[in-house]
Design a protein around this motif. Sequence first.
Motif, PDB file in Angstrom:
ATOM      1  N   GLY A 135      92.431 101.316   4.428  1.00 19.40           N
ATOM      2  CA  GLY A 135      93.137 102.890   4.675  1.00 19.40           C
ATOM      3  C   GLY A 135      94.077 103.224   3.394  1.00 19.40           C
ATOM      4  N   PHE A 136      94.842 102.244   3.080  1.00 17.18           N
ATOM      5  CA  PHE A 136      95.978 102.367   2.035  1.00 17.18           C
ATOM      6  C   PHE A 136      95.178 102.774   0.598  1.00 17.18           C
ATOM      7  CE2 PHE A 136      98.312 100.619  -1.519  1.00 17.18           C
ATOM      8  CZ  PHE A 136      99.386 101.578  -1.667  1.00 17.18           C
ATOM      9  N   SER A 137      94.099 101.923   0.299  1.00 16.00           N
ATOM     10  CA  SER A 137      93.029 101.928  -0.776  1.00 16.00           C
ATOM     11  C   SER A 137      92.432 103.252  -0.699  1.00 16.00           C
ATOM     12  CB  SER A 137      92.383 100.612  -0.964  1.00 16.00           C
ATOM     13  OG  SER A 137      93.050  99.359  -0.978  1.00 16.00           O
ATOM     14  N   ASP A 138      92.041 103.674   0.342  1.00 20.81           N
ATOM     15  CA  ASP A 138      91.281 105.036   0.274  1.00 20.81           C
ATOM     16  C   ASP A 138      92.267 106.287   0.283  1.00 20.81           C
ATOM     17  OD1 ASP A 138      88.827 103.771   0.511  1.00 20.81           O
ATOM     18  OD2 ASP A 138      88.825 103.930   2.764  1.00 20.81           O
ATOM     19  N   SER A 139      93.570 106.008   0.287  1.00 16.32           N
ATOM     20  CA  SER A 139      94.460 107.140   0.249  1.00 16.32           C
ATOM     21  C   SER A 139      94.630 107.572  -1.431  1.00 16.32           C
ATOM     22  CB  SER A 139      95.726 106.793   0.605  1.00 16.32           C
ATOM     23  OG  SER A 139      96.427 105.623   0.038  1.00 16.32           O
ATOM     24  N   GLU A 140      95.252 108.780  -1.341  1.00 15.71           N
ATOM     25  CA  GLU A 140      95.453 109.165  -2.950  1.00 15.71           C
ATOM     26  C   GLU A 140      96.455 108.111  -3.510  1.00 15.71           C
ATOM     27  OE1 GLU A 140      97.178 113.124  -5.244  1.00 15.71           O
ATOM     28  OE2 GLU A 140      96.825 112.972  -2.957  1.00 15.71           O
ATOM     29  N   VAL A 141      97.411 108.004  -2.875  1.00 12.84           N
ATOM     30  CA  VAL A 141      98.362 106.918  -3.563  1.00 12.84           C
ATOM     31  C   VAL A 141      97.875 105.646  -3.935  1.00 12.84           C
ATOM     32  CG1 VAL A 141     100.416 105.628  -3.311  1.00 12.84           C
ATOM     33  CG2 VAL A 141     100.189 107.970  -2.659  1.00 12.84           C
ATOM     34  N   GLY A 142      96.973 105.007  -2.808  1.00 11.86           N
ATOM     35  CA  GLY A 142      96.403 103.904  -3.032  1.00 11.86           C
ATOM     36  C   GLY A 142      95.354 103.836  -4.148  1.00 11.86           C
ATOM     37  N   GLY A 143      94.553 105.018  -4.320  1.00  8.53           N
ATOM     38  CA  GLY A 143      93.676 105.274  -5.313  1.00  8.53           C
ATOM     39  C   GLY A 143      94.125 104.964  -6.803  1.00  8.53           C
ATOM     40  N   ARG A 144      95.579 105.626  -6.755  1.00  8.93           N
ATOM     41  CA  ARG A 144      95.998 105.588  -8.185  1.00  8.93           C
ATOM     42  C   ARG A 144      96.498 104.100  -8.500  1.00  8.93           C
ATOM     43  NH1 ARG A 144      98.657 110.637  -6.565  1.00  8.93           N
ATOM     44  NH2 ARG A 144     100.693 109.146  -5.991  1.00  8.93           N
ATOM     45  N   TRP A 145      96.855 103.142  -7.398  1.00  5.32           N
ATOM     46  CA  TRP A 145      97.122 101.906  -7.714  1.00  5.32           C
ATOM     47  C   TRP A 145      95.915 101.220  -8.037  1.00  5.32           C
ATOM     48  CZ3 TRP A 145     101.729 100.410  -8.905  1.00  5.32           C
ATOM     49  CH2 TRP A 145     102.783 100.703  -8.389  1.00  5.32           C
ATOM     50  N   ALA A 146      94.854 101.399  -7.387  1.00  2.00           N
ATOM     51  CA  ALA A 146      93.506 100.749  -7.815  1.00  2.00           C
ATOM     52  C   ALA A 146      93.346 101.010  -9.194  1.00  2.00           C
ATOM     53  CB  ALA A 146      92.374 100.977  -6.892  1.00  2.00           C
ATOM     54  N   GLU A 147      93.442 102.120  -9.624  1.00  7.23           N
ATOM     55  CA  GLU A 147      93.055 102.724 -10.859  1.00  7.23           C
ATOM     56  C   GLU A 147      93.898 101.903 -11.956  1.00  7.23           C
ATOM     57  OE1 GLU A 147      92.741 106.715 -13.800  1.00  7.23           O
ATOM     58  OE2 GLU A 147      92.704 106.788 -11.736  1.00  7.23           O
ATOM     59  N   PHE A 165      93.673  94.554  -8.682  1.00  7.59           N
ATOM     60  CA  PHE A 165      94.442  95.271  -7.457  1.00  7.59           C
ATOM     61  C   PHE A 165      93.949  94.703  -6.071  1.00  7.59           C
ATOM     62  CE2 PHE A 165      93.799  98.223  -3.981  1.00  7.59           C
ATOM     63  CZ  PHE A 165      95.013  99.027  -4.042  1.00  7.59           C
ATOM     64  N   GLN A 166      92.738  93.987  -6.110  1.00  5.09           N
ATOM     65  CA  GLN A 166      92.347  93.579  -4.650  1.00  5.09           C
ATOM     66  C   GLN A 166      92.953  91.973  -4.764  1.00  5.09           C
ATOM     67  OE1 GLN A 166      90.444  94.752  -2.476  1.00  5.09           O
ATOM     68  NE2 GLN A 166      91.117  93.095  -1.357  1.00  5.09           N
ATOM     69  N   PHE A 167      93.118  91.669  -5.678  1.00  4.86           N
ATOM     70  CA  PHE A 167      93.982  90.377  -5.627  1.00  4.86           C
ATOM     71  C   PHE A 167      95.368  90.485  -5.104  1.00  4.86           C
ATOM     72  CE2 PHE A 167      97.182  87.560  -8.142  1.00  4.86           C
ATOM     73  CZ  PHE A 167      96.711  86.327  -7.844  1.00  4.86           C
ATOM     74  N   HIS A 168      95.912  91.465  -5.594  1.00  3.69           N
ATOM     75  CA  HIS A 168      97.188  91.911  -5.069  1.00  3.69           C
ATOM     76  C   HIS A 168      97.316  92.099  -3.775  1.00  3.69           C
ATOM     77  CE1 HIS A 168      98.714  91.653  -9.170  1.00  3.69           C
ATOM     78  NE2 HIS A 168      98.228  92.769  -9.690  1.00  3.69           N
ATOM     79  N   VAL A 169      96.389  92.862  -3.322  1.00  3.21           N
ATOM     80  CA  VAL A 169      96.227  93.316  -2.084  1.00  3.21           C
ATOM     81  C   VAL A 169      95.839  91.828  -0.970  1.00  3.21           C
ATOM     82  CG1 VAL A 169      94.655  94.340  -0.092  1.00  3.21           C
ATOM     83  CG2 VAL A 169      95.401  95.452  -2.164  1.00  3.21           C
ATOM     84  N   ASP A 170      95.082  91.123  -1.549  1.00  2.00           N
ATOM     85  CA  ASP A 170      94.692  89.952  -0.689  1.00  2.00           C
ATOM     86  C   ASP A 170      96.056  88.849  -0.714  1.00  2.00           C
ATOM     87  OD1 ASP A 170      92.168  90.590  -0.251  1.00  2.00           O
ATOM     88  OD2 ASP A 170      91.566  89.403  -1.882  1.00  2.00           O
ATOM     89  N   ALA A 171      96.913  88.741  -1.592  1.00  5.31           N
ATOM     90  CA  ALA A 171      98.187  88.062  -1.537  1.00  5.31           C
ATOM     91  C   ALA A 171      99.143  88.793  -0.593  1.00  5.31           C
ATOM     92  CB  ALA A 171      98.790  88.196  -2.990  1.00  5.31           C
TER      93      ALA A 171
END
Length: 220
Positions: free
Chosen positions: A71-83, A89-95
Amino acid sequence: MIVVSSLGLLLHPMATESTDTLDGFDFGDVPEVHGMLASSVFAMNCLHDSLEKNWMFERALQDRYRVLFAGFSDSEVGGRWAEEYGSDFQFHVDALILNFAADLAVDPKEVNQETVRVILEDAFPARLGNRPKAAALLPDLVLDFLLFLCSDVGIAMEWEFRVAVDASRERFLDLMKEDGRGRLMAPKTTPHKRAAGKIGRNDPCPCGSGKKYKKCCARM
């Protein structure tokens, strides 16, 4: 006198099948062995049940955090972090999922300032290793997720989380500078190198710190 270790009884393949014989010995006349065997089997079953429950709890908690981070990744703020981080990004999320669910085993509604301190000053750096890109920004990534968590699960901890992240930021960056921990963003300037001759005390230090030589390596 026959001595049988409780560990041997616990691990023996016949332990759950018979309490009368073991490796050809007749223990029918040794009631102490029956009691030892029964206690060992009971302890083994309790340990198995406990480990299975802990494993199921951890898996369920990981799944819950995966949903939250999705849900965070799909948000506007999370999308900016993914970019910003791209494939990292997924590595950090999994950690972070492992930090919350496995390392601390904390329910999303019970995350507090101490949780944040342990994650930034211990658990998160330990799982990042050498991979982090632009590590100086990672405390802000953690904060943005925590603010998302507040709105998603309904906890009023926004101010407390901001204070906790700011309090642990310096320690986190110090850990990421240590060998084997990771790296901060690459320096924008190349180290100054003197062409030849002796280094003057007021010259820029050749190590690239940006300080004068007399206030840096000359002191060593």
